[in-house]
Design a protein around this motif. Sequence first.
Motif, mmCIF file in Angstrom:
data_model
loop_
_atom_site.group_PDB
_atom_site.id
_atom_site.type_symbol
_atom_site.label_atom_id
_atom_site.label_comp_id
_atom_site.label_asym_id
_atom_site.label_seq_id
_atom_site.Cartn_x
_atom_site.Cartn_y
_atom_site.Cartn_z
ATOM 1 N N CYS A 27 15.044 33.756 -7.042
ATOM 2 C CA CYS A 27 15.779 33.163 -6.628
ATOM 3 C C CYS A 27 14.587 32.174 -5.312
ATOM 4 N N PRO A 28 14.783 31.407 -5.371
ATOM 5 C CA PRO A 28 13.707 30.048 -5.059
ATOM 6 C C PRO A 28 14.483 30.534 -2.946
ATOM 7 N N ALA A 29 13.896 29.850 -2.226
ATOM 8 C CA ALA A 29 13.707 29.810 -1.263
ATOM 9 C C ALA A 29 14.774 28.891 -0.769
ATOM 10 N N SER A 30 15.085 27.563 -0.877
ATOM 11 C CA SER A 30 16.264 26.563 -1.297
ATOM 12 C C SER A 30 17.549 27.320 -1.344
ATOM 13 N N ALA A 31 17.985 28.541 -2.744
ATOM 14 C CA ALA A 31 19.207 29.277 -2.520
ATOM 15 C C ALA A 31 19.820 29.845 -1.037
#
Length: 143
Positions: free
Chosen positions: A131-135
């Motif tokens: 999952c991206p850090a922006s999740a």
Amino acid sequence: MHMTELSNEELEPLRQALILAGLPVDDLNQPGRRFFSFRQADAQTAFGGIEGEGADRLLRSLVVLEGQRGRGIGAAMLVALEDFAKNEGVERLHLLTDSAAAFFVAQGYQALDRSLAPMSISETAQFKSLCPASATYLSKGLI
């Protein structure tokens, strides 16, 4: 809603649903993951899973199939997974999402800073790479 646990040999429909929804599939066959199929009136409606052991576990791969959305299936599936987790002795569920934070907040989950995740959660592939850090990181106590 009928919930059935999937064996590793039964994961292909889940994999396809996740790909269509743009969700990660790279680690579905890894140990420590339990995935479920959800059906209503003999129709496949959704998939979801739980990862980990112990008091803190990660909600995984929740997806309502196209054409089934907007009918409360996601909320019903979430309640079924939470009940399953409680019966397994889970005290808190965690998740990451790019697009459904408002849904989970409406179901009692709290958005938190990722640094507050317990090590058993922050060390998962979901947190570290899938999952991206922006999740958005969310958590809910079950007891």
